[in-house]
Structures are given as C-alpha cells and as structure tokens.
Design a protein around this motif. Sequence first.
Motif, PDB file in Angstrom:
ATOM      1  N   ALA B  50       0.913  -1.271  -0.018  1.00 47.81           N
ATOM      2  CA  ALA B  50       0.111  -0.048   0.031  1.00 47.81           C
ATOM      3  C   ALA B  50       0.889   1.234   0.005  1.00 47.81           C
ATOM      4  O   ALA B  50       0.522   2.366  -0.928  1.00 47.81           O
ATOM      5  CB  ALA B  50      -1.018   0.124   1.179  1.00 47.81           C
ATOM      6  N   ARG B  51       1.931   1.194   0.782  1.00 53.73           N
ATOM      7  CA  ARG B  51       2.657   2.456   0.817  1.00 53.73           C
ATOM      8  C   ARG B  51       3.366   2.787  -0.513  1.00 53.73           C
ATOM      9  O   ARG B  51       3.436   3.951  -0.814  1.00 53.73           O
ATOM     10  CB  ARG B  51       3.962   2.073   1.850  1.00 53.73           C
ATOM     11  CG  ARG B  51       4.583   3.348   2.397  1.00 53.73           C
ATOM     12  CD  ARG B  51       5.760   2.915   3.285  1.00 53.73           C
ATOM     13  NE  ARG B  51       6.895   2.263   2.428  1.00 53.73           N
ATOM     14  CZ  ARG B  51       7.725   2.910   1.324  1.00 53.73           C
ATOM     15  NH1 ARG B  51       7.795   4.180   1.248  1.00 53.73           N
ATOM     16  NH2 ARG B  51       8.905   2.241   0.807  1.00 53.73           N
ATOM     17  N   ARG B  52       3.745   1.634  -1.167  1.00 58.11           N
ATOM     18  CA  ARG B  52       4.548   1.820  -2.452  1.00 58.11           C
ATOM     19  C   ARG B  52       3.436   2.575  -3.499  1.00 58.11           C
ATOM     20  O   ARG B  52       4.029   3.176  -4.565  1.00 58.11           O
ATOM     21  CB  ARG B  52       5.126   0.854  -2.906  1.00 58.11           C
ATOM     22  CG  ARG B  52       6.439   0.342  -2.059  1.00 58.11           C
ATOM     23  CD  ARG B  52       7.323  -0.477  -2.641  1.00 58.11           C
ATOM     24  NE  ARG B  52       8.270  -0.951  -1.753  1.00 58.11           N
ATOM     25  CZ  ARG B  52       9.355  -1.592  -1.988  1.00 58.11           C
ATOM     26  NH1 ARG B  52       9.499  -1.825  -3.256  1.00 58.11           N
ATOM     27  NH2 ARG B  52      10.118  -2.042  -1.111  1.00 58.11           N
ATOM     28  N   CYS B  53       2.194   2.041  -3.367  1.00 57.07           N
ATOM     29  CA  CYS B  53       0.990   2.458  -4.294  1.00 57.07           C
ATOM     30  C   CYS B  53       0.758   3.815  -3.907  1.00 57.07           C
ATOM     31  O   CYS B  53       0.014   4.366  -4.635  1.00 57.07           O
ATOM     32  CB  CYS B  53      -0.071   1.613  -4.339  1.00 57.07           C
ATOM     33  SG  CYS B  53       0.391  -0.021  -4.910  1.00 57.07           S
ATOM     34  N   GLY B  54       0.877   4.235  -2.616  1.00 59.16           N
ATOM     35  CA  GLY B  54       0.492   5.542  -2.246  1.00 59.16           C
ATOM     36  C   GLY B  54      -0.923   5.456  -2.116  1.00 59.16           C
ATOM     37  O   GLY B  54      -1.852   6.500  -2.139  1.00 59.16           O
ATOM     38  N   ASP B  56      -4.170   3.578   0.749  1.00 61.55           N
ATOM     39  CA  ASP B  56      -4.393   3.069   2.045  1.00 61.55           C
ATOM     40  C   ASP B  56      -4.425   1.806   1.971  1.00 61.55           C
ATOM     41  O   ASP B  56      -4.801   1.053   1.030  1.00 61.55           O
ATOM     42  CB  ASP B  56      -5.826   3.326   2.619  1.00 61.55           C
ATOM     43  CG  ASP B  56      -5.832   4.791   3.084  1.00 61.55           C
ATOM     44  OD1 ASP B  56      -4.621   5.405   3.248  1.00 61.55           O
ATOM     45  OD2 ASP B  56      -6.880   5.327   3.672  1.00 61.55           O
ATOM     46  N   GLN B  57      -4.053   0.849   3.057  1.00 55.56           N
ATOM     47  CA  GLN B  57      -3.998  -0.518   3.292  1.00 55.56           C
ATOM     48  C   GLN B  57      -5.399  -1.135   2.934  1.00 55.56           C
ATOM     49  O   GLN B  57      -5.766  -2.130   2.311  1.00 55.56           O
ATOM     50  CB  GLN B  57      -3.617  -0.967   4.612  1.00 55.56           C
ATOM     51  CG  GLN B  57      -3.206  -2.431   4.569  1.00 55.56           C
ATOM     52  CD  GLN B  57      -2.357  -2.680   5.550  1.00 55.56           C
ATOM     53  OE1 GLN B  57      -1.961  -2.200   6.494  1.00 55.56           O
ATOM     54  NE2 GLN B  57      -2.402  -3.983   6.032  1.00 55.56           N
ATOM     55  N   SER B  58      -6.330  -0.418   3.308  1.00 48.54           N
ATOM     56  CA  SER B  58      -7.900  -0.703   3.076  1.00 48.54           C
ATOM     57  C   SER B  58      -8.108  -0.955   1.532  1.00 48.54           C
ATOM     58  O   SER B  58      -8.961  -1.806   0.952  1.00 48.54           O
ATOM     59  CB  SER B  58      -8.730   0.189   3.871  1.00 48.54           C
ATOM     60  OG  SER B  58      -8.828   1.412   3.152  1.00 48.54           O
ATOM     61  N   THR B  59      -7.671  -0.013   0.689  1.00 49.26           N
ATOM     62  CA  THR B  59      -7.778  -0.313  -0.836  1.00 49.26           C
ATOM     63  C   THR B  59      -6.905  -1.272  -1.232  1.00 49.26           C
ATOM     64  O   THR B  59      -7.687  -1.919  -2.098  1.00 49.26           O
ATOM     65  CB  THR B  59      -7.278   1.240  -1.414  1.00 49.26           C
ATOM     66  OG1 THR B  59      -7.585   2.225  -0.840  1.00 49.26           O
ATOM     67  CG2 THR B  59      -7.370   1.173  -3.054  1.00 49.26           C
ATOM     68  N   VAL B  60      -6.022  -1.856  -0.791  1.00 48.10           N
ATOM     69  CA  VAL B  60      -5.305  -3.083  -1.310  1.00 48.10           C
ATOM     70  C   VAL B  60      -6.471  -4.174  -0.664  1.00 48.10           C
ATOM     71  O   VAL B  60      -6.600  -5.007  -1.536  1.00 48.10           O
ATOM     72  CB  VAL B  60      -4.087  -2.975  -0.563  1.00 48.10           C
ATOM     73  CG1 VAL B  60      -3.390  -4.471  -0.962  1.00 48.10           C
ATOM     74  CG2 VAL B  60      -2.943  -1.957  -1.059  1.00 48.10           C
ATOM     75  N   LEU B  61      -6.686  -4.181   0.419  1.00 43.94           N
ATOM     76  CA  LEU B  61      -7.440  -5.038   0.952  1.00 43.94           C
ATOM     77  C   LEU B  61      -9.013  -5.210   0.197  1.00 43.94           C
ATOM     78  O   LEU B  61      -9.533  -6.501  -0.019  1.00 43.94           O
ATOM     79  CB  LEU B  61      -7.864  -5.038   2.239  1.00 43.94           C
ATOM     80  CG  LEU B  61      -6.614  -5.280   3.145  1.00 43.94           C
ATOM     81  CD1 LEU B  61      -6.756  -4.924   4.717  1.00 43.94           C
ATOM     82  CD2 LEU B  61      -5.913  -6.712   3.306  1.00 43.94           C
ATOM     83  N   HIS B  62      -9.396  -4.010  -0.376  1.00 40.65           N
ATOM     84  CA  HIS B  62     -10.425  -4.134  -1.288  1.00 40.65           C
ATOM     85  C   HIS B  62     -10.443  -4.953  -2.552  1.00 40.65           C
ATOM     86  O   HIS B  62     -11.383  -5.686  -2.960  1.00 40.65           O
ATOM     87  CB  HIS B  62     -10.973  -2.542  -1.518  1.00 40.65           C
ATOM     88  CG  HIS B  62     -12.046  -2.752  -2.492  1.00 40.65           C
ATOM     89  ND1 HIS B  62     -13.257  -2.776  -2.218  1.00 40.65           N
ATOM     90  CD2 HIS B  62     -11.920  -2.173  -3.836  1.00 40.65           C
ATOM     91  CE1 HIS B  62     -14.006  -2.592  -3.520  1.00 40.65           C
ATOM     92  NE2 HIS B  62     -13.113  -2.177  -4.340  1.00 40.65           N
TER      93      HIS B  62
END
Lengths: 213, 213
Positions: B50-54, B56-62
Amino acid sequence: MSADDATRPPRARTRGPYKRSAETRASILAAATDVFTELGYRAGSMREIARRCGVDQSTVLHHFPDKSALLLELMTDRDRQADAVLAAQHADAPEQIPQAALALARHNAGTPGIIELYTLLAAESVTPDHPLGEFFRARIARVRGAFEDWFARMADAGLLRDGVDPDFAAASFLALWEGAQLHWLIDPDGVDVVALLEDHLRLLLHEDVLPST
Amino acid sequence: MSADDATRPPRARTRGPYKRSAETRASILAAATDVFTELGYRAGSMREIARRCGVDQSTVLHHFPDKSALLLELMTDRDRQADAVLAAQHADAPEQIPQAALALARHNAGTPGIIELYTLLAAESVTPDHPLGEFFRARIARVRGAFEDWFARMADAGLLRDGVDPDFAAASFLALWEGAQLHWLIDPDGVDVVALLEDHLRLLLHEDVLPST
C-alpha cells in the motif's frame, strides 16, 4: 549452558567442555537447518534456533555471531560433504565421473532437508542485501567451472558424443540437476532426480560409457 | 484513493471509476511484484505494498483480501501471459513447438522481475503452511503434462531422435529450463537460458528440426 566455556574451572576443560561445546555446536546447526528450511532466512530467528536446542540465545551467538555466519557454515558444510562423496568415487578419473555425479545425486536424495534449505537460500539469495548473495554467485561459478573441467576431461578421453560441446554439457547438467531437485521438493513422487540425470548423461555420452542398469 | 468506489457520485461512475479501479488494481499488482520479489512471501506485507502504491491498506484489501490472493493472481497472470505467447506461436502444430518454447523463454528473459518472484515462491512453496504449496504442486504437474503432450506429438510427427523417450524429454526440458532460470537470476552474465534450451532441444530432436541460427 549459557556460560562461556572459558569461565569453567580448569579441571573440567581437559576434554569434557570441548566435547560438549562441539555437541552444542552440532545441535545448533541441526536446529538452524530446520528453522531456516521452514521459515527461510528473513523469517527464521536466532531466538527460535536457541529455543529448539534448549539453550540460551547467548550460547548460539557464542558459536555463531549472526544468521549469515550460521547459514554460511551450513552451506559450506554441505559442499564439504559433497566433495567427500566425489572423492570416495574417484571422480578424478574421466571414466568415473558419470558414476561419481550420480552417487552425489543419490546422496542428495537421502538428505532432503539440506537440499530444501539450499534451494530456498539459492532463490532467496537473489533478493537485495541477502547475506549469501555473493556466496551463491561465487558458488555457481565455481561449480560450473568444476563441471566444465569434468566434461572437458571426458571429451579428451573420447567419452562425449560427437557434436556435444563440453561447456554446454556442463551448464545443462548443472541446470537440469538443480531444476530437477526443485521439482522433486515440490512433488517428491513425480520426479526422480537420479534417473533424469542418468538419462541426460546418456544423451551427452557415448552409448557404452554409462551401461544400462 | 481510500474511498470505496461505490461512494462516488453517480455521474463519475459511468466509466472513470471503473477505469481508475482497474488502474489501482494494476498498480497494486506491480508494487506487490516488487515487494514480494525483494522480501519473499513471509516478510513482504500488505502495508508495504500500500505504501509503495500511495494508497491506504484498506484499498489494497478491497482488491485482494490477503497476501495469498495477491500472490495467486500474480502467478496465474504469469501463466496467462505464457499461454498468450505460445498461442501466438501456433504451438499446436508439432513443428512449431520448439520455436514456440524458445519464444516463451525469450519472453521470460524480458521479464526478470516476475521470473525472480516465480522462482522464489516456487522454492518457498515447499516450506510448511505456505499458501501456494498446493498451487505449485498442481502447476508443476500440469506443466509437465503439457510438455509430455508436446514431446509425444513431436514423437508422433517423427521429430524426436531415435531412443529419446518423450516423457524423459518433457521432464528434462522443464527441469533444465527452471534450473537455468535460477542460475541466470544468480549470475545474469554467466547463463543464457534460451541458448541452453535450444542446445538441449538439438540433443532431443532430429538435426533438421531446429536449424542453426
């Protein structure tokens, strides 16, 4: 077990402590093989290795200052064992090289734990800042060089099939060996590493060099 | 970027959000390739991706509920790309199989990141409780089956050298390929995967099947 051996009373140091220290070292190496095989270099910890040996972490650190020292010892010990297997097979004579290589492959099949650790560390070693990156680069070059020497001597002795380049034979034999070991680890019943290497040698060598078994 | 797409105003949802969602998904997959290639499965984290994509972690988990879902998508996407390369080479005709395989090897040489990730995950997958253990077991069996089919059809078309067993040819070609890729990752200048595979095919096939280049 956490006390440094040097602090023991002189009388007990004539033989007992040295032997005990060697036993402790061996048990650390065995536990380290298990831990790193299960978790890899990054997730495996000195604390977990100490726990499995039933010793303090300071005892582990007395023998091996860090994880890289431990891994390096495990990998060089594996190479020492391989050299011993090859020496016992008289791999210096060109005619003996194929059987010596197959004897080493059979030895590896009997030590799946260390082969699994080797394979995992080799793949991990490509990742940035891995402590064994340089070790594996040097090792692959060294082993390929040794295999090139093998096949060059077999070529000189007239054992290679016409048109087979000794350097190709060396690189393909090494790549096939380690790829087959990876597939054997993933699917033990589906891959016979020794049989694959033997059939590959039959392609590279004249028919009468490696008699059918 | 952390807001769920469903909360956006209707007007922007006709095309923009879907496209943006697809772009986010693609950037997550690219970052995940980097993170897992550098750190492996166990040490790589959704937080770092998530950090490298800029985002939130919730977006990755979505997009991907956990690390295994992400890894599985990366690996199946790699296989989809491989299938596309083979289809473009008309690998269904026996005469085209050798060149199709070499085209795929050339494609792999141009995507070292995903090959590194594949190699690391394959080695890691042998460790206990790895989420891709079953995936790699099934994948190796499936690919070996596909290669056995390739070499059986080449044997039927009279392309194999006398005495070459199609199943040995398939297993050795696959093992050589993945072993050579491992050695190429460790020593990029020391190993030419495509040349090794081509020379190995020359050993397995009649001389006129694969003309010298």
